[in-house]
Design a protein around this motif. Structure first.
Motif, PDB file in Angstrom:
ATOM      1  N   VAL A  62       0.854  -1.178   0.000  1.00  0.00           N
ATOM      2  CA  VAL A  62       0.000   0.000   0.000  1.00  0.00           C
ATOM      3  C   VAL A  62       0.895   1.236   0.000  1.00  0.00           C
ATOM      4  CG1 VAL A  62      -0.160   0.190   2.517  1.00  0.00           C
ATOM      5  CG2 VAL A  62      -2.015   1.075   1.115  1.00  0.00           C
ATOM      6  N   CYS A  63       0.381   2.319  -0.578  1.00  0.00           N
ATOM      7  CA  CYS A  63       1.100   3.594  -0.569  1.00  0.00           C
ATOM      8  C   CYS A  63       0.258   4.632   0.154  1.00  0.00           C
ATOM      9  CB  CYS A  63       1.400   4.047  -1.994  1.00  0.00           C
ATOM     10  SG  CYS A  63       2.215   5.665  -2.086  1.00  0.00           S
ATOM     11  N   TRP A  64       0.878   5.356   1.068  1.00  0.00           N
ATOM     12  CA  TRP A  64       0.184   6.348   1.897  1.00  0.00           C
ATOM     13  C   TRP A  64       0.814   7.714   1.663  1.00  0.00           C
ATOM     14  CZ3 TRP A  64      -3.505   5.044   5.900  1.00  0.00           C
ATOM     15  CH2 TRP A  64      -3.889   6.111   6.728  1.00  0.00           C
ATOM     16  N   LEU A  65       0.015   8.665   1.207  1.00  0.00           N
ATOM     17  CA  LEU A  65       0.447  10.051   1.057  1.00  0.00           C
ATOM     18  C   LEU A  65      -0.180  10.858   2.185  1.00  0.00           C
ATOM     19  CD1 LEU A  65      -0.044  10.665  -2.785  1.00  0.00           C
ATOM     20  CD2 LEU A  65       2.049  10.000  -1.607  1.00  0.00           C
ATOM     21  N   PRO A  66       0.587  11.200   3.209  1.00  0.00           N
ATOM     22  CA  PRO A  66       0.009  11.923   4.349  1.00  0.00           C
ATOM     23  C   PRO A  66      -0.175  13.404   4.038  1.00  0.00           C
ATOM     24  CG  PRO A  66       2.336  11.603   4.711  1.00  0.00           C
ATOM     25  CD  PRO A  66       2.010  10.902   3.406  1.00  0.00           C
ATOM     26  N   GLY A  67      -0.713  14.130   4.994  1.00  0.00           N
ATOM     27  CA  GLY A  67      -0.848  15.563   4.857  1.00  0.00           C
ATOM     28  C   GLY A  67       0.500  16.254   4.918  1.00  0.00           C
ATOM     29  N   GLY A  68       0.486  17.535   4.630  1.00  0.00           N
ATOM     30  CA  GLY A  68       1.716  18.308   4.637  1.00  0.00           C
ATOM     31  C   GLY A  68       1.507  19.632   3.931  1.00  0.00           C
ATOM     32  N   TYR A  69       2.474  20.001   3.120  1.00  0.00           N
ATOM     33  CA  TYR A  69       2.429  21.308   2.455  1.00  0.00           C
ATOM     34  C   TYR A  69       2.698  21.197   0.953  1.00  0.00           C
ATOM     35  CZ  TYR A  69       2.654  23.320   7.159  1.00  0.00           C
ATOM     36  OH  TYR A  69       2.408  23.661   8.467  1.00  0.00           O
ATOM     37  N   PRO A  70       1.947  20.384   0.217  1.00  0.00           N
ATOM     38  CA  PRO A  70       2.186  20.335  -1.232  1.00  0.00           C
ATOM     39  C   PRO A  70       1.939  21.681  -1.908  1.00  0.00           C
ATOM     40  CG  PRO A  70       0.117  19.252  -0.699  1.00  0.00           C
ATOM     41  CD  PRO A  70       0.821  19.513   0.601  1.00  0.00           C
ATOM     42  N   GLU A  71       1.081  22.523  -1.298  1.00  0.00           N
ATOM     43  CA  GLU A  71       0.795  23.836  -1.883  1.00  0.00           C
ATOM     44  C   GLU A  71       2.035  24.731  -1.904  1.00  0.00           C
ATOM     45  OE1 GLU A  71      -0.669  24.009   2.483  1.00  0.00           O
ATOM     46  OE2 GLU A  71      -0.481  22.549   0.854  1.00  0.00           O
ATOM     47  N   LEU A  72       3.005  24.464  -1.021  1.00  0.00           N
ATOM     48  CA  LEU A  72       4.237  25.247  -1.005  1.00  0.00           C
ATOM     49  C   LEU A  72       5.282  24.710  -1.981  1.00  0.00           C
ATOM     50  CD1 LEU A  72       4.701  25.832   2.836  1.00  0.00           C
ATOM     51  CD2 LEU A  72       3.437  27.219   1.184  1.00  0.00           C
ATOM     52  N   HIS A  73       5.058  23.523  -2.519  1.00  0.00           N
ATOM     53  CA  HIS A  73       6.032  22.853  -3.379  1.00  0.00           C
ATOM     54  C   HIS A  73       5.383  22.368  -4.683  1.00  0.00           C
ATOM     55  CE1 HIS A  73       8.717  22.647   0.171  1.00  0.00           C
ATOM     56  NE2 HIS A  73       7.628  22.290   0.839  1.00  0.00           N
ATOM     57  N   ALA A  74       4.254  22.959  -5.059  1.00  0.00           N
ATOM     58  CA  ALA A  74       3.464  22.427  -6.166  1.00  0.00           C
ATOM     59  C   ALA A  74       4.239  22.393  -7.483  1.00  0.00           C
ATOM     60  CB  ALA A  74       2.180  23.243  -6.324  1.00  0.00           C
ATOM     61  N   GLY A  75       4.974  23.447  -7.791  1.00  0.00           N
ATOM     62  CA  GLY A  75       5.723  23.474  -9.031  1.00  0.00           C
ATOM     63  C   GLY A  75       6.778  22.392  -9.092  1.00  0.00           C
ATOM     64  N   ARG A  76       7.488  22.212  -8.001  1.00  0.00           N
ATOM     65  CA  ARG A  76       8.532  21.185  -7.946  1.00  0.00           C
ATOM     66  C   ARG A  76       7.928  19.784  -8.043  1.00  0.00           C
ATOM     67  NH1 ARG A  76      12.731  20.709  -2.878  1.00  0.00           N
ATOM     68  NH2 ARG A  76      13.719  18.724  -3.466  1.00  0.00           N
ATOM     69  N   LEU A  77       6.818  19.562  -7.357  1.00  0.00           N
ATOM     70  CA  LEU A  77       6.157  18.257  -7.415  1.00  0.00           C
ATOM     71  C   LEU A  77       5.647  17.957  -8.825  1.00  0.00           C
ATOM     72  CD1 LEU A  77       4.205  18.429  -4.044  1.00  0.00           C
ATOM     73  CD2 LEU A  77       6.011  16.789  -4.586  1.00  0.00           C
ATOM     74  N   ALA A  78       5.112  18.966  -9.482  1.00  0.00           N
ATOM     75  CA  ALA A  78       4.588  18.778 -10.837  1.00  0.00           C
ATOM     76  C   ALA A  78       5.679  18.358 -11.809  1.00  0.00           C
ATOM     77  CB  ALA A  78       3.920  20.069 -11.314  1.00  0.00           C
ATOM     78  N   ALA A  79       6.925  18.717 -11.518  1.00  0.00           N
ATOM     79  CA  ALA A  79       8.040  18.399 -12.407  1.00  0.00           C
ATOM     80  C   ALA A  79       8.661  17.035 -12.118  1.00  0.00           C
ATOM     81  CB  ALA A  79       9.114  19.484 -12.296  1.00  0.00           C
ATOM     82  N   CYS A  80       8.191  16.329 -11.097  1.00  0.00           N
ATOM     83  CA  CYS A  80       8.785  15.044 -10.707  1.00  0.00           C
ATOM     84  C   CYS A  80       8.174  13.911 -11.528  1.00  0.00           C
ATOM     85  CB  CYS A  80       8.594  14.818  -9.207  1.00  0.00           C
ATOM     86  SG  CYS A  80       9.551  15.943  -8.168  1.00  0.00           S
ATOM     87  N   GLU A  81       8.731  13.666 -12.699  1.00  0.00           N
ATOM     88  CA  GLU A  81       8.158  12.686 -13.620  1.00  0.00           C
ATOM     89  C   GLU A  81       8.300  11.252 -13.126  1.00  0.00           C
ATOM     90  OE1 GLU A  81       6.353  13.135 -16.295  1.00  0.00           O
ATOM     91  OE2 GLU A  81       6.439  15.308 -16.067  1.00  0.00           O
ATOM     92  N   ASN A  82       9.425  10.920 -12.521  1.00  0.00           N
ATOM     93  CA  ASN A  82       9.592   9.553 -12.022  1.00  0.00           C
ATOM     94  C   ASN A  82       8.557   9.255 -10.935  1.00  0.00           C
ATOM     95  OD1 ASN A  82      11.195   6.990 -11.709  1.00  0.00           O
ATOM     96  ND2 ASN A  82      11.426   7.816  -9.644  1.00  0.00           N
ATOM     97  N   PHE A  83       8.379  10.198 -10.023  1.00  0.00           N
ATOM     98  CA  PHE A  83       7.365  10.050  -8.975  1.00  0.00           C
ATOM     99  C   PHE A  83       5.991   9.839  -9.596  1.00  0.00           C
ATOM    100  CE2 PHE A  83       4.275  12.770  -6.477  1.00  0.00           C
ATOM    101  CZ  PHE A  83       3.954  11.803  -5.535  1.00  0.00           C
ATOM    102  N   ARG A  84       5.645  10.659 -10.588  1.00  0.00           N
ATOM    103  CA  ARG A  84       4.330  10.566 -11.224  1.00  0.00           C
ATOM    104  C   ARG A  84       4.115   9.179 -11.857  1.00  0.00           C
ATOM    105  NH1 ARG A  84       1.675  14.773 -12.837  1.00  0.00           N
ATOM    106  NH2 ARG A  84       3.587  16.008 -12.963  1.00  0.00           N
ATOM    107  N   HIS A  85       5.091   8.727 -12.644  1.00  0.00           N
ATOM    108  CA  HIS A  85       4.936   7.434 -13.324  1.00  0.00           C
ATOM    109  C   HIS A  85       4.909   6.284 -12.325  1.00  0.00           C
ATOM    110  CE1 HIS A  85       5.129   9.361 -17.145  1.00  0.00           C
ATOM    111  NE2 HIS A  85       6.424   9.667 -17.092  1.00  0.00           N
ATOM    112  N   ALA A  86       5.741   6.354 -11.297  1.00  0.00           N
ATOM    113  CA  ALA A  86       5.782   5.283 -10.294  1.00  0.00           C
ATOM    114  C   ALA A  86       4.457   5.193  -9.537  1.00  0.00           C
ATOM    115  CB  ALA A  86       6.941   5.515  -9.326  1.00  0.00           C
TER     116      ALA A  86
END
Length: 437
Positions: A291-315
């Protein structure tokens, strides 16, 4: 080991109780005392500071979200692992919700339940003798909550200290400390509260300075003497959330970090292995996990960087094809189609669920929640009631067309309506799960 403890309480948030509690934890640790920190209510940031100050994991003690048996179990564990447990109150000492006796979520519930004395932190800026009236009100408000001592905070001068101290001691309450005005004691904050301990530059040096202040300003021997025995009877851990798999991939970095210590501790005690990964480092969940768990945090402060993480997205997309993925609050935002940041820029998220969220058009949502699950998922089985809370400023700007995950009620049981989303193996909600109802 015979454990003792006390509660650090105040009249309101912003009185300095967090700084006092953290400073006292480190000051006692310096003396060789085995000390643990605890936080009343649903706070996932302060336990990190407690852990940094004590070297031991923090814990939440929430009288609304946790059953009395679970509270007793967690408090007993703290007492067995430490000589001194310092419980930091959330908000004001008596602040909670209207609920059945002893389950309001207020720190005062813990004082009654475990017989713990209260060290009252009073911000005396703009007053002097009037502080005695406030202290007397606290002492008289509930005979089952004992105010054992007072710490004066934001004291301006020796005269200011003398006027407030003498007035309080004349009504029979000892003043065990007096802290001068010091802007260096302030902890950095952002929209969900304090900046996390893991993000705080030079955190240990900062805590050391707090401890210095407490040693100079507070009679530590008197504080130690006012602590009462912490000897909870009974206790059963079964109301904690069951581990959702044998191996759990847990997102863990500056964008995703809001996980309750008692949940992780219970999963590990039940034999589960936690396998952390960092979306911000463009990492995906380990393929060996169930199982994969994405907890709370501050994605709103890192949204641009997260959007650019292609390996993370595909995985993540590959993982979700065959195994459960669950997101809470910030994790729920990450699972959606897009996230609008504070500047109004829209960033592509994982698209595993169909909603979109905005931090630009923000509105605070705060309160206890009861979630009745519609389907089996990472936090429970269909029909289970899970207790927890919401605390976020982001809001849905497009709800999408996915089926809801749960039916939500507030802390008093008033229906709020369907909440969250589910699609295939993927589930998510703004709701943070704390324990089984």
């Amino acid at each position: 080991m015979t454990g003792h403890g006390f509660i650090v309480g105040a009249a309101r948030s912003g009185s300095g109780k967090t700084s006092v509690a953290i400073g006292l934890m480190r000051a006692f640790r310096r003396r060789g005392v085995q000390v643990r920190g605890a936080k009343s209510g649903p706070d996932y940031i302060d336990p990190g500071f407690h852990a940094a100050a004590t070297g031991q994991p923090g814990v939440n003690l929430d009288t609304w979200a946790m059953s009395p048996a679970l509270l007793a179990s967690l408090a007993r564990q703290a007492a067995e692992q430490a000589e001194l447990t310092i419980v930091e109150s959330a908000m004001g000492l008596f602040d909670g919700i209207r609920a059945e006796p002893g389950r309001s979520g207020a720190a005062a519930d813990l004082a009654r339940l475990f017989g713990l004395p209260v060290l009252l932190v009073l911000d005396v800026s703009g007053q002097s003798q009037t502080a005695a009236a406030i202290a007397k009100g606290f002492a008289a408000f509930d005979p089952d909550v004992r105010i054992a001592g007072v710490v004066l905070n934001q004291v301006a001068s020796e005269r200011h200290d003398r006027l407030a101290r003498e007035a309080i001691e004349e009504i029979g309450i000892p003043v065990v400390g007096s802290i001068r005005r010091n802007p260096d004691m302030a902890l950095p904050e952002r929209h969900l509260g304090l900046v996390q301990a893991s993000e705080h530059g030079a955190i240990d040096a900062f805590i050391e300075r707090l401890a210095d202040t407490m040693e100079q300003s507070i009679d530590l021997d008197a504080v130690r003497q006012l602590a009462g025995p912490l000897e909870p009877a009974g206790g059963d851990e079964t109301p904690i959330l069951d581990p959702p798999a044998q191996r759990i991939a847990l997102a863990q970095d500056a964008a995703f970090s809001f996980v309750y210590p008692h949940v992780i501790a219970h999963w590990r005690a039940a034999g589960a292995e936690i396998v952390p990964f960092s979306p911000l480092a463009d990492e995906g969940p380990d393929e060996s996990c169930g199982v994969c768990w994405l907890p709370g945090g501050y994605p709103e402060l890192h949204a641009g960087r997260l959007a650019a993480c292609e390996n993370f997205r595909h995985a993540m997309r590959r993982f979700a094809q065959t195994r459960p993925v669950h997101g809470e609050c910030g994790g729920f935002m990450m699972l959606g189609e897009t996230l609008e940041d504070a500047d109004g820029e829209c960033h592509t998220m994982l698209g595993l669920l169909g909603h979109s969220t905005s931090f630009a058009k923000r509105k605070m949502n705060l309160g206890y929640r009861q979630a009745r699950l519609r389907v089996d998922c990472a936090i429970g089985k269909a029909g289970d009631t899970i207790r927890g809370h919401e605390f976020h400023y982001a809001r849905l700007i497009d709800p999408g067309s996915d089926e809801p995950l749960a039916d939500i009620a507030d802390g008093a049981g008033n229906a709020i309506g369907p909440s969250g989303a589910r699609r295939g193996h993927v589930t998510g909600t703004f709701f943070h799960a704390i324990a089984k109802g």
